[in-house]
Design an enzyme around this catalytic site. Structure first.
Site, mmCIF file in Angstrom:
data_model
loop_
_atom_site.group_PDB
_atom_site.id
_atom_site.type_symbol
_atom_site.label_atom_id
_atom_site.label_comp_id
_atom_site.label_asym_id
_atom_site.label_seq_id
_atom_site.Cartn_x
_atom_site.Cartn_y
_atom_site.Cartn_z
ATOM 1 N N GLU A 197 0.896 -1.206 -0.034
ATOM 2 C CA GLU A 197 -0.245 0.002 0.063
ATOM 3 C C GLU A 197 1.103 1.373 0.020
ATOM 4 O O GLU A 197 0.834 1.991 1.059
ATOM 5 C CB GLU A 197 -0.920 -0.203 1.169
ATOM 6 C CG GLU A 197 -2.003 -1.343 1.071
ATOM 7 C CD GLU A 197 -3.024 -1.004 1.949
ATOM 8 O OE1 GLU A 197 -3.206 -0.208 2.832
ATOM 9 O OE2 GLU A 197 -4.133 -1.885 1.902
ATOM 10 N N GLU A 320 -4.925 -8.594 -0.440
ATOM 11 C CA GLU A 320 -5.780 -8.306 0.705
ATOM 12 C C GLU A 320 -7.263 -8.174 0.150
ATOM 13 O O GLU A 320 -7.477 -7.515 -0.492
ATOM 14 C CB GLU A 320 -5.319 -7.082 1.432
ATOM 15 C CG GLU A 320 -4.014 -7.216 2.167
ATOM 16 C CD GLU A 320 -3.604 -5.957 3.025
ATOM 17 O OE1 GLU A 320 -4.386 -5.419 3.764
ATOM 18 O OE2 GLU A 320 -2.452 -5.766 3.146
HETATM 19 O O1 AHR Z 1 -5.205 -6.125 6.849
HETATM 20 C C1 AHR Z 1 -5.200 -4.890 7.591
HETATM 21 C C2 AHR Z 1 -4.632 -3.742 6.755
HETATM 22 O O2 AHR Z 1 -5.288 -3.268 5.913
HETATM 23 C C3 AHR Z 1 -3.294 -4.073 6.313
HETATM 24 O O3 AHR Z 1 -2.137 -3.912 7.276
HETATM 25 C C4 AHR Z 1 -3.029 -2.947 5.315
HETATM 26 O O4 AHR Z 1 -2.367 -3.288 3.949
HETATM 27 C C5 AHR Z 1 -4.583 -2.708 4.752
HETATM 28 O O5 AHR Z 1 -5.059 -1.313 4.667
#
Ligand code: AHR
Length: 517
Positions: A197, A320
């Site tokens: 991110e 994710e």
């Molecule tokens: O999964 C929780 C968080 O969500 C992670 O650390 C981040 O990459 C995302 O914003």
């Protein structure tokens, strides 16, 4: 012509067979004679971050714990996860990855420095779970490690040395350090993330700046011996198509194996996400509707990738995904602990069906997260452990791992809520190496059973069996006291009629049908 004739016959059957009194639109055409892409097992990957009780308490309890463990790693958790055949595991974050300095997590544990986990609850991170412990966990699970390196606050040298430490077999300062720390032979690491991110917690960069940084960092992540890294660029946030376009345009295809994509299903707003267990039908509908947005995003990102990489060598890695709700009342807000209900089983089933159907481009995905955090597959509390509804979906969908996708044409009735509607049914199908066909379905409509008619081409149905995950309430969940409220059971709500298979999908359910010759 032959297909047209079959289809006409199918329509006549619908009109005249009393069994088929359901809506004519509820059809699935399964083209088993049309072979397609392989559904990579890596779509079924998981994610474990130094966040709340994912690592500490969920996976790692330490060698001196009274909880049965193998070199500090919980035996019950490893045992449950092994049954999912987890193909890869992402670590150490997440946002944590871009403030993690791997050298803090090697050597004698008592000498490891402590740090503040600023992202997640401001708790002390004592670095007792580091590189060796993570790779030991992967070996115990039989899974491929997917390590995410630090671009946001780390250096090129630091990342380069981490790769050398883990994978180099010869004489070098890092290989010697690894040996001194008790590991003679290098590990194999295939998947390597270059930041996380980076548009946000990973450095707040622009896409243009990150593309250049990616090239710098990844250049020095070397392939040692027979180890071959698949380098994964930190990709866009949800529908940020500019980010994808910039990366694809500026990073040569031979420099990256994948681009990541992050998208969370949040029923409300980021400020008021909504409860994980006490939610209205409006929130349920919103969850389903927002999770279906994954289809649109993947389609649009894939279209951009196709312009630069028509041979689909660069994977879209959804590393994710999952549902994100308000934390459980009374828990640390930075620990992201949320319950997991039948609604989450639907979220999992829908997303996995979407990934399967896009497997030509989506070759990897990681649900967030594995234990105790966000849409987890397991909860622990001290020595206790319980499986969530999402766990059962991953177990059910194992049949798709490395199977050949069977393209399908789905016509679903709508799930209507007030003036809004979404398709009620999602589906995907595959053929495994033994020629056995599996089709997985979700019915998001919480009120109505849906009769779906499967027109099958290129296969002979001999034996048919089924499994289902459902419950009386869409917010049903498992607890340590009542662990089997939502679980997989046998399913027999289907009937074969010529080349038509009629399936009665219960309201709010995830169903798997197995068809063998
Ligand atoms: O999964 C929780 C968080 O969500 C992670 O650390 C981040 O990459 C995302 O914003």
């Amino acid at each position: 012509m032959k297909r047209l004739a079959t289809f006409s016959l199918f329509l006549i059957l619908i009109a005249f067979t009393p069994f088929l009194n359901a809506q004519v639109g509820n059809t699935v055409i399964l083209n088993a004679d049309q072979t397609s892409d392989t559904i990579s097992r890596h779509i079924y990957g998981h994610f474990s971050e130094h966040l709340g009780n994912c690592i500490y308490g969920g996976i790692w309890v330490g060698e001196n714990s009274s909880i049965p463990n193998t070199r500090g790693i919980r035996n019950d958790v490893t045992g449950a996860l092994k049954k999912l055949n987890i193909p890869n595991l992402r670590w150490p974050g997440g946002c944590f990855a871009d403030e993690y300095h791997w050298m803090d997590g090697i050597g004698p544990r008592e000498n490891r420095p402590k740090m503040i986990n600023t992202h997640w609850g401001g708790v002390v991170e004592d670095n007792s779970f580091g590189t060796h412990e993570f790779l030991d966990f992967c070996e115990q699970l039989g899974t491929e490690p997917y390590i995410c390196g630090n671009v946001g606050s780390g250096s090129v040298e630091e990342m380069s040395k981490w790769v050398e430490y883990i994978t180099f077999d010869g004489m070098s300062p890092m290989a010697e350090l690894r040996r001194k720390n008790g590991r003679e032979k290098p590990w194999k690491v295939k998947f390597w993330g270059v930041g996380n991110e980076n548009w946000g917690c990973g450095g707040n960069m622009t896409a243009e700046y990150y593309a250049d940084q990616y090239k710098r960092y990844s250049t020095y992540c070397r392939n040692y011996g027979s180890n071959r890294l698949v380098k994964i660029a930190g990709g866009p946030n949800s529908g940020d198509y500019h980010w994808m376009q910039t990366l694809m345009m500026n990073i040569p295809g031979n420099m990256m194996g994948g681009v990541s994509l992050h998208y969370y299903t949040v029923p409300g707003s980021w400020e008021f996400k909504g409860s994980a267990t006490r939610f209205s039908e409006g929130e349920y509908f919103s969850t389903i509707s927002k999770t279906l947005y994954m289809e649109e995003m993947i389609t649009k990102h894939s279209a951009i990738m196709n312009q630069y990489d028509p041979q689909r060598k660069v994977s879209l890695v959804v590393d994710e995904w999952g549902a994100w709700y308000d934390v459980e009342p009374g828990t640390n807000p930075g620990f992201l602990r949320q319950q997991n209900t039948l609604r989450d089983a639907l979220v999992a089933g829908i997303n996995l069906n979407i990934f399967n159907n896009h497997c030509g481009r989506v070759k990897m995905a990681n649900i967030a997260q594995m234990v105790n955090v966000l849409q987890s597959v397991l909860f622990t509390d001290g020595a206790r452990m319980v499986l969530t509804p999402t766990y059962y979906v991953f177990e059910m969908y194992k049949v798709h791992h490395d199977a050949t996708l069977i393209p399908l044409v789905l016509k679903s009735p709508d799930y209507v809520y007030e003036e809004k509607k979404v398709p009620a049914v999602s589906a995907s199908a595959s053929k495994d190496r033994n020629g056995i066909i599996h089709a997985t379905f979700t019915n998001a409509d919480p009120h109505n059973m849906i009769e779906q008619h499967i027109e099958m081409h290129g296969m002979n149905a001999g034996k048919i069996t089924g499994k289902v995950i459902t419950a009386k309430e869409f917010n049903a969940y498992n607890t340590f006291e009542a662990p089997y409220v939502v679980k997989t059971t046998d399913f027999s709500g289907f009937k074969m009629d010529g080349n038509l298979l009629h399936i009665k999908l219960p309201a709010a359910s995830v169903v798997m049908i197995e068809i063998s010759k």
